[in-house]
Design an enzyme around this catalytic site. Structure first.
Site, short mmCIF file in Angstrom:
data_model
loop_
_atom_site.label_atom_id
_atom_site.label_comp_id
_atom_site.label_asym_id
_atom_site.label_seq_id
_atom_site.Cartn_x
_atom_site.Cartn_y
_atom_site.Cartn_z
N SER A 1 0.83 -1.21 0.00
CA SER A 1 0.00 0.00 0.00
C SER A 1 0.86 1.26 0.00
O SER A 1 0.33 2.35 -0.14
CB SER A 1 -0.94 0.00 1.21
N HIS B 1 -2.74 -2.75 -5.90
CA HIS B 1 -3.08 -2.47 -4.50
C HIS B 1 -4.59 -2.63 -4.30
O HIS B 1 -5.37 -1.82 -4.77
CB HIS B 1 -2.61 -1.05 -4.13
N GLU C 1 -6.12 -0.24 -7.10
CA GLU C 1 -5.16 0.79 -7.50
C GLU C 1 -3.99 0.08 -8.17
O GLU C 1 -3.17 -0.54 -7.48
CB GLU C 1 -4.71 1.51 -6.22
N ASN D 1 -3.84 6.32 -0.25
CA ASN D 1 -3.21 6.41 1.07
C ASN D 1 -2.37 7.67 1.23
O ASN D 1 -2.22 8.19 2.33
CB ASN D 1 -2.38 5.16 1.37
#
Ligand code: 3HC
Length: 693
Positions: free
Chosen positions: A408, A429, A441, A479
């Site tokens: 991540s 991800h 992602e 993130n």
């Protein structure tokens, strides 16, 4: 006759065939064609029955969204529908594919309906911030009753042909070829001299105040913040308050008003953006995706298991590689338990479960990945461990096998180096739970082969995910933006905001939960680990806001230990945690901080503008190719409310000059380290532009 609707005759039976690819939307040409078809049908005394059918993959899938907000050309949909409904001889809708929105309304205005067995029906209007505007809220209750209508028009959920038949929304399910079955149906009606029949002549079902009250309550919870579902519910009530024709007019007016509103504008933007992100602008035109017949997943923790489930559920064989027999058995036990409970709830058949399980090969040996086409690595989130795994994978797999990391935030370039096959390496991800969350992602590193990018974008679609492409950076799109919100959240608490008040403001904005409830859910240990990995580059102020570390040191990890920012009972219901107040007070005293009241507006601006500013950086660095990638990722990965259009679309609606002015104020108060406006934001704001052209 126009090119979108062809009219043909065979004895006493006429057929109007709509052909407006890709989804036969009721564009101007289709509406005009329908009107003309009914006129031609009426004018010919030899003709007894008209069949309305569509070419291509689906019956009409709705009004043409691309025409919304533009001046109406030719007859509007309600006029075309009134012609069908008012025909003096029977009209049969022969439907297949997805019969949605205005398409469903066209079908309901026809006098008889026959469907291909695989057809699905629904009113997705609420997902576009509007409500059925061409009779859907008035004809559906008369045919199917209140409960089915409320479910259909307020949630956008679809039903299959069997359910549609049981509810009275269709008359028959075709056996064999739909065109032939519709012709046979028409022949029957013609032979029997059966006349037309209109749903509008049926009475409304008995009013049920309790049903409406329950629906209002449940929508306020499940569709929180959205205006359209409640409007759709109120539109049904028009049938009780006005005669059919007037109710139709009022429903249309409500729909038009909703189309002009901000939520519909935002949701239509999201609809288009979700389709746009699938197209990667800089991929060479001749690039072809590699074939993926089987997949390997290495690392069977929570993420690895979810990924295995997502792949097997899509019918793709998957080799699941764990550390040792015990880990593999534990992972498979967890998978069987989760799928088992889905079967128990009646949402999956036992046969399906058996099929999915049979697609999973258990292994503890990397060598078993020698024949797969794609490996997804989901081992511990630690660079050295992942580098070791990539080095092994580089040797154990065939050249051309795609090696993807589910990291991540770690640097994919380093994993590419470790593999010895950088061109095959990328990121994939997934979001937790990986078998449920829609966002994938995908991450392109410097040396990733374009064919690999094309493959992982396609593969995401195959397993039912919405793929967005990101470049390499710490945290990728979601993130990285989230980390700015979290940081600002800790600062707000240091300045005097109660976590529960911040969470309430954030939920009120439309997120499923606030940053502190989210921290408790994800695990404070996970958050502490992420903070630790970034400690070297963190500022003294970020390090000082060490609430998470304090709680972890006490063994309070959030929901899983029953205590974190909140306390939790055995059903994980949150309550106020007095220890949190004490921790914040002691922290303020220790560091000599003075606490102040912070209003809801400042709370939201601090948390969301921090993300917008980071989004602008991500965009100008090329980590995201377009603002759409950021909006779609944030809506589907973090639950940024879709009806705002996503962070960048939302900022555009506010006006980037206003956003910039507030960021400059925060910069004055808190310093450059946190609030330096992104150059792209400054540039666009000064030019009077938005992130979107
Ligand atoms: N109007 C215009 N274009 C549409 C459209 C519509 N209603 N529905 C889909 N399209 C376009 C898409 O934008 C896409 O175009 P692109 O290739 O240029 O990106 C193309 O059709 C194919 O769509 P998908 O990629 O979504 O194809 P899928 O096969 O995955 O899905 C679908 C097909 C299930 C029909 C899906 O497109 C869908 O759900 N469409 C929206 C349906 C909808 O919302 N209908 C209601 C419209 S509002 C209405 O009817 C109001 C009425 O009550 C008055």
């Amino acid at each position: 006759m126009n090119a979108m609707v062809t009219f043909t005759k065979q004895g006493p039976i006429a057929e109007a065939l709509v052909d407006n690819p890709p989804v036969n939307a009721t564009s101007a040409g289709v509406r005009q064609g329908l009107v003309d078809a009914v006129r031609q049908f009426e004018a010919d005394p030899e003709l007894k029955v008209l069949i309305l059918r569509c070419a291509g993959r689906t019956f009409i899938a709705g009004a043409d969204i691309k025409e919304f907000g533009k001046p109406m050309v030719g007859p509007n949909l309600t006029e075309a529908i009134a012609m069908l409904d008012g025909a003096s001889k029977p009209v049969i809708a022969a439907v297949h594919g997805t019969v949605l929105g205005g398409g469903f309304e066209v079908a309901l205005a026809c006098h008889y309906r026959i469907a291909d067995p695989a057809t699905r029906f629904g009113f997705p209007e609420v997902k576009l911030g509007l409500l059925p505007g061409a009779g859907g809220t008035q004809r559906t209750p008369r045919l199917a009753g209140l409960a089915t209508t409320i479910e259909l028009v307020t949630t956008g959920k679809q039903i299959n042909a069997k359910k549609a038949l049981e509810s009275g929304l269709i008359d028959r399910i075709a056996e064999g070829d739909l065109a032939a079955a519709a012709h046979a149906y028409a022949t029957e009606l013609a032979a029997a001299g059966t006349g037309p029949r209109s749903a509008g002549d049926l009475p409304m079902p008995e009013d049920d105040a309790a049903l409406f009250a329950d629906a209002r309550k449940s929508l306020a919870r499940s569709m929180r913040g959205q205006t359209a579902p409640l409007l759709a519910l109120e539109a049904i009530r028009l049938g009780y308050d006005y005669p059919f024709a007037e109710a139709l007019e009022r429903e249309y007016a409500m729909c038009k008003e909703a189309i002009a509103g901000p939520q519909s504008k935002a949701l239509r933007h999201v609809f288009a953006a979700e389709r746009e992100v699938a197209r990667i602008p800089d991929l060479p035109a001749d690039v072809t995706a590699r074939e993926v017949k089987s997949v390997g997943v290495i690392g069977l923790g929570v993420m690895g298991r979810g990924i295995v489930m997502a792949i097997a559920a899509a019918g793709i064989p998957v080799v699941a590689v764990g550390l040792d027999d015990e880990h593999v058995a534990k992972a498979m036990g967890a998978i069987e338990k989760m799928w088992g409970s889905t079967v128990k709830k009646g949402r999956m058949s036992q046969e399906q479960l058996d099929r999915q399980l049979a697609l999973i090969t258990r292994s503890t040996n990397v060598a078993d990945l020698g024949s797969v086409d794609l490996v997804i690595e989901a081992v511990t989130e630690d660079l050295a461990t992942k580098e070791k795994v990539f080095a092994e994978l580089g040797k154990a797999t065939r050249p051309g096998t795609i090696l993807a990391s589910n990291t991540s935030f770690l640097n994919i370039e380093k994993l590419a180096d470790a593999s010895g096959r950088a061109e095959d390496v990328c990121g994939m991800h997934f979001f937790n739970p990986a078998n449920v969350m829609r966002l994938l992602e995908n991450v392109r590193a410097e040396r990733t082969d374009p064919a690999v990018v094309a493959t992982i974008m396609d593969f995401g679609k195959r397993i039912g995910k919405l793929s967005v492409l990101s470049g390499v950076c710490d945290g990728f799109i979601v993130n990285r933006m989230l980390s700015k919100r979290s940081r600002e959240g800790f600062f707000l608490v240091e300045e005097g905001a109660a976590p529960s008040v911040v969470d309430k403001a954030v939920s009120g904005f439309g997120f499923p939960m606030g940053p502190f409830a989210l921290g408790d859910l994800a695990g404070l240990d996970v958050q502490a680990a992420a903070r630790k990995s970034r400690a070297a580059s963190a500022s003294p102020r970020e390090l000082r806001a060490d609430f998470v570390e304090q709680m972890v040191a006490q063994g309070n990890l959030g929901q899983k230990t029953g205590s974190g920012w909140y306390t939790y009972d055995e059903n994980r219901k949150a309550s106020h945690n007095p220890a949190t107040d004490a921790m914040i007070a002691a922290h303020a005293e220790k560091h000599g901080l003075s606490l102040r009241e912070i209003g809801e507006q400042e709370t939201i601006e601090r948390l969301v503008y921090a993300m917008v500013n980071e989004g602008a950086k991500i965009l100008s660095e090329g980590v995201a190719a377009r603002p759409q990638d950021i909006d779609v990722a944030m809506i589907n990965g973090l639950g940024f409310p879709a009806y705002t259009g996503g962070p960048l679309f939302w900022a555009d609606q506010i006006g980037l000059d206003k956003v910039l002015a507030r960021i400059e104020e925060f910069r004055e108060q808190h310093g450059d380290a946190y609030w330096t406006p992104a150059p792209l934001l400054v540039e666009r704001a000064k030019a009077g532009q938005g992130f979107y052209a």
